[in-house]
Design a protein around this motif. Structure first.
Motif, PDB file in Angstrom:
ATOM      1  N   LEU A  26     -19.945 -12.783   1.929  1.00  0.00           N
ATOM      2  CA  LEU A  26     -20.431 -12.787   0.546  1.00  0.00           C
ATOM      3  C   LEU A  26     -21.362 -13.964   0.281  1.00  0.00           C
ATOM      4  CD1 LEU A  26     -17.250 -11.643  -1.367  1.00  0.00           C
ATOM      5  CD2 LEU A  26     -19.410 -10.391  -1.145  1.00  0.00           C
ATOM      6  N   ARG A  27     -21.075 -15.121   0.853  1.00  0.00           N
ATOM      7  CA  ARG A  27     -21.977 -16.272   0.684  1.00  0.00           C
ATOM      8  C   ARG A  27     -23.352 -15.962   1.276  1.00  0.00           C
ATOM      9  NH1 ARG A  27     -17.110 -19.164   0.765  1.00  0.00           N
ATOM     10  NH2 ARG A  27     -16.856 -19.107   3.023  1.00  0.00           N
ATOM     11  N   ARG A  30     -25.117 -13.369  -0.896  1.00  0.00           N
ATOM     12  CA  ARG A  30     -25.521 -13.974  -2.171  1.00  0.00           C
ATOM     13  C   ARG A  30     -26.851 -14.704  -2.016  1.00  0.00           C
ATOM     14  NH1 ARG A  30     -27.779 -16.208  -5.638  1.00  0.00           N
ATOM     15  NH2 ARG A  30     -26.949 -17.062  -7.575  1.00  0.00           N
ATOM     16  N   ARG A  31     -27.022 -15.418  -0.900  1.00  0.00           N
ATOM     17  CA  ARG A  31     -28.274 -16.144  -0.674  1.00  0.00           C
ATOM     18  C   ARG A  31     -29.474 -15.188  -0.610  1.00  0.00           C
ATOM     19  NH1 ARG A  31     -24.895 -19.361   2.649  1.00  0.00           N
ATOM     20  NH2 ARG A  31     -25.470 -18.230   4.532  1.00  0.00           N
ATOM     21  N   HIS A  33     -29.456 -11.743  -1.807  1.00  0.00           N
ATOM     22  CA  HIS A  33     -29.534 -10.713  -2.844  1.00  0.00           C
ATOM     23  C   HIS A  33     -29.207 -11.187  -4.258  1.00  0.00           C
ATOM     24  CE1 HIS A  33     -29.997  -7.669   0.260  1.00  0.00           C
ATOM     25  NE2 HIS A  33     -29.019  -8.267   0.917  1.00  0.00           N
ATOM     26  N   PRO A  35     -26.623 -12.557  -7.384  1.00  0.00           N
ATOM     27  CA  PRO A  35     -25.252 -12.254  -7.803  1.00  0.00           C
ATOM     28  C   PRO A  35     -24.803 -10.878  -7.301  1.00  0.00           C
ATOM     29  CG  PRO A  35     -26.491 -13.200  -9.613  1.00  0.00           C
ATOM     30  CD  PRO A  35     -27.477 -12.926  -8.514  1.00  0.00           C
ATOM     31  N   LEU A  36     -23.512 -10.780  -6.990  1.00  0.00           N
ATOM     32  CA  LEU A  36     -22.972  -9.583  -6.335  1.00  0.00           C
ATOM     33  C   LEU A  36     -21.834  -8.939  -7.119  1.00  0.00           C
ATOM     34  CD1 LEU A  36     -22.726 -11.138  -2.765  1.00  0.00           C
ATOM     35  CD2 LEU A  36     -24.560  -9.652  -3.621  1.00  0.00           C
ATOM     36  N   CYS A  52     -20.638  -3.147  -1.686  1.00  0.00           N
ATOM     37  CA  CYS A  52     -21.187  -4.345  -2.296  1.00  0.00           C
ATOM     38  C   CYS A  52     -22.623  -4.080  -2.734  1.00  0.00           C
ATOM     39  CB  CYS A  52     -21.135  -5.488  -1.276  1.00  0.00           C
ATOM     40  SG  CYS A  52     -21.630  -7.082  -1.938  1.00  0.00           S
ATOM     41  N   PRO A  54     -26.005  -5.657  -5.502  1.00  0.00           N
ATOM     42  CA  PRO A  54     -26.427  -6.720  -6.410  1.00  0.00           C
ATOM     43  C   PRO A  54     -25.754  -6.469  -7.767  1.00  0.00           C
ATOM     44  CG  PRO A  54     -28.322  -5.843  -5.227  1.00  0.00           C
ATOM     45  CD  PRO A  54     -27.158  -4.936  -4.927  1.00  0.00           C
ATOM     46  N   VAL A  75     -20.441 -20.091  -4.243  1.00  0.00           N
ATOM     47  CA  VAL A  75     -21.161 -19.078  -5.013  1.00  0.00           C
ATOM     48  C   VAL A  75     -20.935 -19.392  -6.484  1.00  0.00           C
ATOM     49  CG1 VAL A  75     -21.317 -16.614  -5.569  1.00  0.00           C
ATOM     50  CG2 VAL A  75     -20.928 -17.339  -3.208  1.00  0.00           C
ATOM     51  N   GLU A  77     -21.515 -17.739  -9.440  1.00  0.00           N
ATOM     52  CA  GLU A  77     -20.916 -16.761 -10.337  1.00  0.00           C
ATOM     53  C   GLU A  77     -19.870 -15.927  -9.582  1.00  0.00           C
ATOM     54  OE1 GLU A  77     -23.858 -16.004  -8.052  1.00  0.00           O
ATOM     55  OE2 GLU A  77     -24.719 -16.615  -9.957  1.00  0.00           O
ATOM     56  N   VAL A  79     -17.782 -12.799  -8.196  1.00  0.00           N
ATOM     57  CA  VAL A  79     -18.119 -11.474  -7.685  1.00  0.00           C
ATOM     58  C   VAL A  79     -17.132 -10.506  -8.322  1.00  0.00           C
ATOM     59  CG1 VAL A  79     -18.308 -10.027  -5.629  1.00  0.00           C
ATOM     60  CG2 VAL A  79     -18.951 -12.452  -5.508  1.00  0.00           C
TER      61      VAL A  79
END
Length: 127
Positions: A26-27, A30-31, A33, A35-36, A52, A54, A75, A77, A79
């Motif tokens: 997820l990290r 996130r970089r 795309h 927020p997930l 998963c 955006p 991250v 925000e 998820v």
């Protein structure tokens, strides 16, 4: 011999958790795309796997339940993790654990090009 601590009350058990491998992925996502969010439908095959996207790309509605806002170290925000209401009715007695395994899942989920896929593992929660 010491006794094991009692499990937390049912309503205090996290509904959704991440394995370290899922948090790492997820990290990375996130970089790339931003927020997930996750959504897990009640469909067959890949439709029953967590997908998963955006944040906001998958439109949720009255037929979906927000199960968790997952905090991932590194991250900003949370998820969000959504599930279709019909699927939640079947899984409501479980804690969902988001993990990652090798192999390709759905082409619509962000991790597909990485050669891995998200997978749900579950544990029954005492009521």
């Amino acid at each position: 011999m010491a006794e094991e601590p009692a499990p937390p009350p049912y309503d205090e058990v996290p509904r959704v958790q991440l394995t370290p491998a899922a948090a790492d992925l997820l990290r990375r996502l996130r970089r790339t795309h931003g927020p997930l969010m996750f959504h897990q439908s009640g469909g067959c095959c890949d439709g029953s796997a967590p997908m998963c996207f955006p944040a906001g790309e998958f439109r949720t509605g009255d037929s979906d339940v927000l199960l968790a806002e997952l905090d991932v170290a590194g991250v900003e925000e949370a998820v969000t993790f959504w599930m279709s209401r019909s699927q939640y009715e079947v899984w409501s007695h479980t804690r969902l654990i988001v993990d990652v395994v090798e192999g390709r899942g759905s082409g619509f989920s962000l991790e597909a090009p990485e050669g891995v896929r998200f997978l749900i593992r579950s544990r029954i929660v005492d009521a």
